[in-house]
Design a protein around this motif. Structure first.
Motif, PDB file in Angstrom:
ATOM      1  N   GLN A 246       0.823  -1.212   0.000  1.00 25.44           N
ATOM      2  CA  GLN A 246       0.000   0.000   0.000  1.00 25.44           C
ATOM      3  C   GLN A 246       0.856   1.261   0.000  1.00 25.44           C
ATOM      4  O   GLN A 246       0.491   2.259  -0.634  1.00 25.44           O
ATOM      5  CB  GLN A 246      -0.914  -0.007   1.219  1.00 25.44           C
ATOM      6  N   ILE A 247       1.996   1.232   0.679  1.00 20.60           N
ATOM      7  CA  ILE A 247       2.895   2.390   0.677  1.00 20.60           C
ATOM      8  C   ILE A 247       3.393   2.673  -0.733  1.00 20.60           C
ATOM      9  O   ILE A 247       3.392   3.822  -1.206  1.00 20.60           O
ATOM     10  CB  ILE A 247       4.071   2.149   1.645  1.00 20.60           C
ATOM     11  N   LEU A 248       3.816   1.633  -1.439  1.00 17.04           N
ATOM     12  CA  LEU A 248       4.305   1.815  -2.813  1.00 17.04           C
ATOM     13  C   LEU A 248       3.190   2.243  -3.753  1.00 17.04           C
ATOM     14  O   LEU A 248       3.430   2.963  -4.727  1.00 17.04           O
ATOM     15  CB  LEU A 248       4.945   0.516  -3.304  1.00 17.04           C
ATOM     16  N   CYS A 249       1.972   1.800  -3.483  1.00 20.55           N
ATOM     17  CA  CYS A 249       0.840   2.159  -4.352  1.00 20.55           C
ATOM     18  C   CYS A 249       0.404   3.606  -4.118  1.00 20.55           C
ATOM     19  O   CYS A 249       0.222   4.362  -5.076  1.00 20.55           O
ATOM     20  CB  CYS A 249      -0.319   1.199  -4.111  1.00 20.55           C
ATOM     21  N   TYR A 250       0.238   4.002  -2.865  1.00 21.61           N
ATOM     22  CA  TYR A 250      -0.231   5.353  -2.560  1.00 21.61           C
ATOM     23  C   TYR A 250       0.800   6.414  -2.916  1.00 21.61           C
ATOM     24  O   TYR A 250       0.435   7.555  -3.224  1.00 21.61           O
ATOM     25  CB  TYR A 250      -0.597   5.461  -1.084  1.00 21.61           C
ATOM     26  N   VAL A 433       3.073   9.617   1.940  1.00 20.64           N
ATOM     27  CA  VAL A 433       2.588   8.508   2.763  1.00 20.64           C
ATOM     28  C   VAL A 433       3.396   8.509   4.051  1.00 20.64           C
ATOM     29  O   VAL A 433       4.636   8.561   4.017  1.00 20.64           O
ATOM     30  CB  VAL A 433       2.719   7.152   2.048  1.00 20.64           C
ATOM     31  N   VAL A 434       2.698   8.437   5.174  1.00 20.37           N
ATOM     32  CA  VAL A 434       3.339   8.380   6.491  1.00 20.37           C
ATOM     33  C   VAL A 434       2.889   7.088   7.149  1.00 20.37           C
ATOM     34  O   VAL A 434       1.690   6.852   7.311  1.00 20.37           O
ATOM     35  CB  VAL A 434       2.958   9.589   7.360  1.00 20.37           C
ATOM     36  N   PHE A 435       3.858   6.260   7.518  1.00 22.35           N
ATOM     37  CA  PHE A 435       3.575   4.998   8.212  1.00 22.35           C
ATOM     38  C   PHE A 435       4.025   5.116   9.656  1.00 22.35           C
ATOM     39  O   PHE A 435       5.113   5.623   9.945  1.00 22.35           O
ATOM     40  CB  PHE A 435       4.301   3.830   7.537  1.00 22.35           C
ATOM     41  N   PHE A 436       3.152   4.656  10.552  1.00 19.91           N
ATOM     42  CA  PHE A 436       3.491   4.621  11.970  1.00 19.91           C
ATOM     43  C   PHE A 436       2.764   3.442  12.597  1.00 19.91           C
ATOM     44  O   PHE A 436       1.678   3.058  12.141  1.00 19.91           O
ATOM     45  CB  PHE A 436       3.084   5.932  12.662  1.00 19.91           C
ATOM     46  N   GLU A 437       3.374   2.872  13.630  1.00 23.24           N
ATOM     47  CA  GLU A 437       2.795   1.666  14.208  1.00 23.24           C
ATOM     48  C   GLU A 437       1.689   1.943  15.210  1.00 23.24           C
ATOM     49  O   GLU A 437       1.020   0.999  15.647  1.00 23.24           O
ATOM     50  CB  GLU A 437       3.890   0.836  14.879  1.00 23.24           C
ATOM     51  N   TYR A 438       1.473   3.224  15.566  1.00 25.44           N
ATOM     52  CA  TYR A 438       0.406   3.583  16.493  1.00 25.44           C
ATOM     53  C   TYR A 438      -0.522   4.593  15.827  1.00 25.44           C
ATOM     54  O   TYR A 438      -0.114   5.344  14.926  1.00 25.44           O
ATOM     55  CB  TYR A 438       0.978   4.149  17.795  1.00 25.44           C
TER      56      TYR A 438
END
Length: 538
Positions: A246-250, A433-438
């Motif tokens: 999803q990160i690569l797609c968005y 895109v920003v990914f975070f575990e919380y």
């Protein structure tokens, strides 16, 4: 000895047009496609060994490292990997104490066929015969027949007649694993009284221990991410393979784009971006510390030379700095006109000639040609790194010379402050895109972007996943699994000058009154149209 030949520009670019140009283009082809993945394992490649019990172990397939064969450690034992070179991906290997990793011929599976064990076949046949006899028997004999179950089984060591020392002697004599499993079944006092499913689980458990097998798998962005997630999810910030997709797609990563990434998830996102670009484009990777980290993990992607060169490392001090420091650095950049590091690098000539003392050492002090080849090969690698290593000023020019097409943040630091400092480096209408575990830090970042009107199309998503065991009459969710795969905040940057969100509060209020609310509620009808209808009804 490596040689570099010069190519004339007029010869490299075809001047013909029409059908001749298409034929020349087909004959020339894409040079980077020739460096694509190989169907077989090559010398120096990293592979992933997938076992039947779910273990995934990385192995480096090389002939020799510093004069010794490179081992891979499996269950407290080391195995050589030179025999894996030349095997096709998907080959099933069997582990032996002296034979090592042995490839199996034919279409073998990770789990050995239970039909190869004679005792297992006999017990299954006896079960079928007993079931047929029970179906044909009269009702008078039903009370005398007892169904097989596990109610009388006791978890003790008295059921197995073979001792552990006898099993170790069989393994030291290189007895095949199927023979050991067959001997364990023959000497088990409770095997015949078990149910059909219990027998299958018993055989499978013994085969995993005494007849281990693994599959030779290619290291891709999905397999590397899943292997590291299953090993220790906390080190990769709970980043699953579906979340990485999803990160690569968005982020809309494609060939020729420039991506600015801040990755502290063991370098999974950096290696995946380089593999996705295929050598076309740039990956501006922001790192902290004295040197770039996660180089060892990125090497497991088996990237070729153009893909490796597409990764440009930029120190965090070039990005995360206050306005005063930025103005001071901009003034110093205007004053200094030449790059001293680049000037020293341009003085090297390729191939680099040997200095007199080095030539004397190679000719006189080295006795064998083998040592000379190793020395010259390492020297060529060292000078190759020097000639291809970018300077600090070149990295600063890549960062400030052009706005990036995409922005990806997968970091353990505060996402709000990190995104607000990196967002000016993104071009207008560019995805981020920003990914975070919380979830909570991303909610604050979401509200901050909304209040400052910096982006549109904001989405805060979470993918829920559940693993299932799919077997005959035993399909159910796994007993132990981790559902958390992190959270994603994606959006599109607005232009700071002309990018204005026209859907303000008043426009949204008028749209809801005209077309209905956000939950699909219809607007009330006009009073003028309802009154005549009421009079006619009276």
């Amino acid at each position: 000895m490596l040689e570099v030949s010069e190519v004339n520009d007029s010869e490299a670019i075809p001047t013909s047009c029409g059908a001749d140009a298409e034929e020349n283009a087909e004959e020339m082809g894409d040079p980077l496609l020739e460096l694509g993945p190989s169907p077989v394992v090559r010398d120096g490649d990293h592979v992933l060994l997938v076992f039947a019990d779910g273990r995934k172990i990385f192995a480096h397939c090389v002939t020799k490292v510093r004069g010794k064969s490179a081992p891979v450690k499996i269950a407290k034992r080391t195995y050589n990997t030179h025999n894996l070179i030349g095997l096709s991906y998907g080959t099933v290997l069997e582990l032996g104490r002296s034979a090592g990793l042995t490839p199996l011929e034919g279409n073998q599976d990770l789990m050995p066929d239970p039909a190869a064990i004679q005792m297992a076949d006999d017990s299954i046949d006896n079960d079928k015969k007993a079931a047929d006899a029970d179906a044909d028997a009269d009702s008078e004999d039903v009370e005398q027949k007892k169904s097989r179950d596990n109610r009388n089984l006791v978890d003790s060591n008295d059921a197995q007649a073979i001792t552990q020392s006898a099993i170790e002697q069989m393994r030291e004599k290189e007895t095949h694993g199927s023979e050991i499993v067959q001997a364990l079944i023959q000497n088990s006092a409770t095997f015949d009284s078990k149910t059909k499913f219990s027998k299958q689980k018993y055989i499978a458990r013994k085969q995993l221990k005494y007849q281990p097998r693994c599959r030779l798998t290619r290291t891709t962005m999905a397999t590397v991410c899943q292997a590291l997630y299953e090993k220790d999810a906390r080190k990769v910030l709970n980043l699953r393979s579906d979340t990485l997709a999803q990160i690569l797609c968005y982020s809309n990563v494609c060939a020729g784009s420039q991506v600015l990434v801040f990755d502290t998830a063991q370098g999974i996102v950096i290696g995946s971006l380089a593999q996705r670009l295929g050598g076309y484009g740039k990956v501006l990777s922001v790192y902290t510390g004295h040197a770039p980290a996660y180089l060892d993990l990125i090497s497991r992607y088996n990237l070729n030379f153009p893909e490796n060169q597409s990764i440009k490392w930029i120190h965090a001090s070039e990005v995360f700095k206050d306005n005063a420091t930025q103005n001071q650095l901009s003034n110093t950049e205007e004053e200094e006109e030449e790059d001293l590091e680049k000037k020293d690098r341009d003085q090297f000539n390729w191939p680099c000639p040997l200095l007199p003392h080095t030539l004397n050492y190679v000719k006189n002090e080295m006795t064998s040609d083998k040592h000379r080849d190793v020395f010259l090969y390492k020297r060529a690698q060292r000078f190759t790194r020097k000639l291809t290593r970018p300077t600090a000023m070149e990295s600063r020019q890549w960062l400030n010379g052009r706005l990036s097409d995409s922005l990806i943040i997968a970091s353990k630091y505060d996402p709000t402050s990190t995104l607000l400092q990196l967002l000016p480096r993104l071009r207008p209408s560019g995805p981020f895109v920003v990914f975070f575990e919380y979830l909570e830090p991303l909610v604050e970042c979401f509200r901050e972007l909304q209040n400052k009107k910096l982006a549109i199309n904001l989405r805060l998503t979470d993918t829920w996943m559940r693993e299932y065991q799919v077997l005959e009459n035993r399909t159910h969710p796994n007993m132990t699994m981790s559902q958390n795969g992190g959270f994603l905040l994606s959006g599109t940057k607005l232009c700071p000058v002309t990018g204005i969100n026209e859907l303000n509060d008043e426009a949204l209020k008028d749209a809801r009154e005209k077309y209905g609310g956000r939950r699909g509620k219809r607007p009330p009808k006009d009073s003028s149209s309802t009154q005549p209808a009421a009079k006619k009804s009276k």
